[in-house]
Design a protein around this motif. Structure first.
Motif, PDB file in Angstrom:
ATOM      1  N   UNK A  71       0.756  -1.257   0.025  1.00 58.95           N
ATOM      2  CA  UNK A  71      -0.008  -0.031  -0.085  1.00 58.95           C
ATOM      3  C   UNK A  71       1.050   1.247   0.112  1.00 58.95           C
ATOM      4  N   UNK A  72       1.927   1.169   0.548  1.00 57.77           N
ATOM      5  CA  UNK A  72       2.752   2.246   0.716  1.00 57.77           C
ATOM      6  C   UNK A  72       3.357   2.739  -0.821  1.00 57.77           C
ATOM      7  N   UNK A  73       3.803   1.810  -1.455  1.00 54.84           N
ATOM      8  CA  UNK A  73       4.432   2.149  -2.613  1.00 54.84           C
ATOM      9  C   UNK A  73       3.219   2.473  -3.771  1.00 54.84           C
ATOM     10  N   UNK A  74       2.029   2.024  -3.683  1.00 55.64           N
ATOM     11  CA  UNK A  74       0.938   2.282  -4.502  1.00 55.64           C
ATOM     12  C   UNK A  74       0.551   3.897  -3.798  1.00 55.64           C
ATOM     13  N   UNK A  75       0.701   4.224  -2.684  1.00 52.98           N
ATOM     14  CA  UNK A  75       0.075   5.484  -2.271  1.00 52.98           C
ATOM     15  C   UNK A  75       1.276   6.644  -2.600  1.00 52.98           C
ATOM     16  N   UNK A  76       2.260   6.145  -2.868  1.00 55.30           N
ATOM     17  CA  UNK A  76       3.378   7.260  -3.381  1.00 55.30           C
ATOM     18  C   UNK A  76       3.119   7.418  -4.913  1.00 55.30           C
ATOM     19  N   UNK A  81      -7.128   9.274 -10.927  1.00 56.37           N
ATOM     20  CA  UNK A  81      -8.688   8.940 -10.350  1.00 56.37           C
ATOM     21  C   UNK A  81      -8.495   8.402  -9.045  1.00 56.37           C
ATOM     22  N   UNK A  82      -8.137   9.121  -7.797  1.00 56.14           N
ATOM     23  CA  UNK A  82      -8.095   8.612  -6.726  1.00 56.14           C
ATOM     24  C   UNK A  82      -9.441   8.192  -6.190  1.00 56.14           C
ATOM     25  N   UNK A  83      -9.495   7.164  -5.199  1.00 57.93           N
ATOM     26  CA  UNK A  83     -10.626   6.625  -4.660  1.00 57.93           C
ATOM     27  C   UNK A  83     -10.648   6.726  -3.231  1.00 57.93           C
ATOM     28  N   UNK A  84     -11.506   7.220  -2.751  1.00 60.54           N
ATOM     29  CA  UNK A  84     -11.826   7.149  -1.228  1.00 60.54           C
ATOM     30  C   UNK A  84     -11.899   5.705  -0.613  1.00 60.54           C
ATOM     31  N   UNK A  85     -12.724   4.904  -1.379  1.00 62.28           N
ATOM     32  CA  UNK A  85     -13.009   3.611  -1.201  1.00 62.28           C
ATOM     33  C   UNK A  85     -11.860   2.636  -1.244  1.00 62.28           C
ATOM     34  N   UNK A  91      -5.629   1.571   2.104  1.00 63.24           N
ATOM     35  CA  UNK A  91      -4.499   2.388   2.631  1.00 63.24           C
ATOM     36  C   UNK A  91      -3.888   3.372   1.647  1.00 63.24           C
ATOM     37  N   UNK A  92      -4.073   2.871   0.265  1.00 62.75           N
ATOM     38  CA  UNK A  92      -3.759   3.679  -0.981  1.00 62.75           C
ATOM     39  C   UNK A  92      -4.973   4.250  -1.670  1.00 62.75           C
ATOM     40  N   UNK A  93      -4.677   5.586  -2.185  1.00 57.73           N
ATOM     41  CA  UNK A  93      -5.632   6.336  -2.891  1.00 57.73           C
ATOM     42  C   UNK A  93      -6.268   5.602  -4.383  1.00 57.73           C
ATOM     43  N   UNK A  94      -5.489   4.572  -4.647  1.00 58.18           N
ATOM     44  CA  UNK A  94      -6.067   3.813  -5.734  1.00 58.18           C
ATOM     45  C   UNK A  94      -5.087   2.549  -5.956  1.00 58.18           C
ATOM     46  N   UNK A  95      -5.719   1.600  -6.490  1.00 56.66           N
ATOM     47  CA  UNK A  95      -5.066   0.212  -6.913  1.00 56.66           C
ATOM     48  C   UNK A  95      -4.620   0.225  -8.270  1.00 56.66           C
ATOM     49  N   UNK A  96      -5.806   0.107  -9.286  1.00 56.96           N
ATOM     50  CA  UNK A  96      -5.616  -0.272 -10.570  1.00 56.96           C
ATOM     51  C   UNK A  96      -4.492   0.695 -11.250  1.00 56.96           C
ATOM     52  N   UNK A  97      -4.829   1.681 -11.164  1.00 59.28           N
ATOM     53  CA  UNK A  97      -3.895   2.960 -11.960  1.00 59.28           C
ATOM     54  C   UNK A  97      -2.372   2.853 -11.403  1.00 59.28           C
TER      55      UNK A  97
END
Length: 128
Positions: A71-76, A81-85, A91-97
């Motif tokens: 999650x830390x790497x993804x969050x960086x 298109x960030x997502x609150x969900x 813990x990251x604002x987005x996974x796919x992108x």
């Protein structure tokens, strides 16, 4: 279809997503990119979903590895298109992108931004 290589597909999913749903979403995103599945080098996701059977089965069907990032790497990784969900779930604002861009490496660009189905998201990146 045009062959653009290599493609890196980032996937996010809810628990219990079916391989068919993941594959359908990926196929729609590939069509949008004008690319073929044989151009995919890897599927990428967040580490807490790396054991998800639907994601593992999709990678197997495509004949590519399923790469997982913390999650830390993804969050960086900045995403358009960030997502609150996603932030609440991982813990990251987005996974796919973010996963697609990280998998593509330095110089990676999004070909297809986040696309959604009922239980999954995907995005496609490549290196220019």
């Amino acid at each position: 279809m045009t062959k653009v290589t290599p493609l890196h597909v980032g996937v996010g999913a809810r628990r219990g997503v079916s391989p068919d749903e993941v594959m359908g979403l990926i196929e729609r995103a590939l069509a949008e990119a004008g690319a073929d599945a044989d151009a995919i080098a890897a599927l990428a996701t967040v580490d807490v979903k790396a054991d998800e059977p639907g994601l593992r089965a999709a990678a197997l069907r495509l004949g590519v590895p399923l790469t997982a990032y913390g999650a830390d790497a993804l969050a960086a990784q900045p995403v358009p298109h960030p997502s609150e969900a996603a932030r609440r779930a991982t813990g990251a604002p987005g996974v796919a992108e973010a996963a697609a861009l990280l998998s593509a490496g330095s110089g990676g660009v999004l070909l297809v931004g986040k696309r959604k189905s009922a239980r999954a998201t995907c995005a496609i990146a490549c290196t220019v």
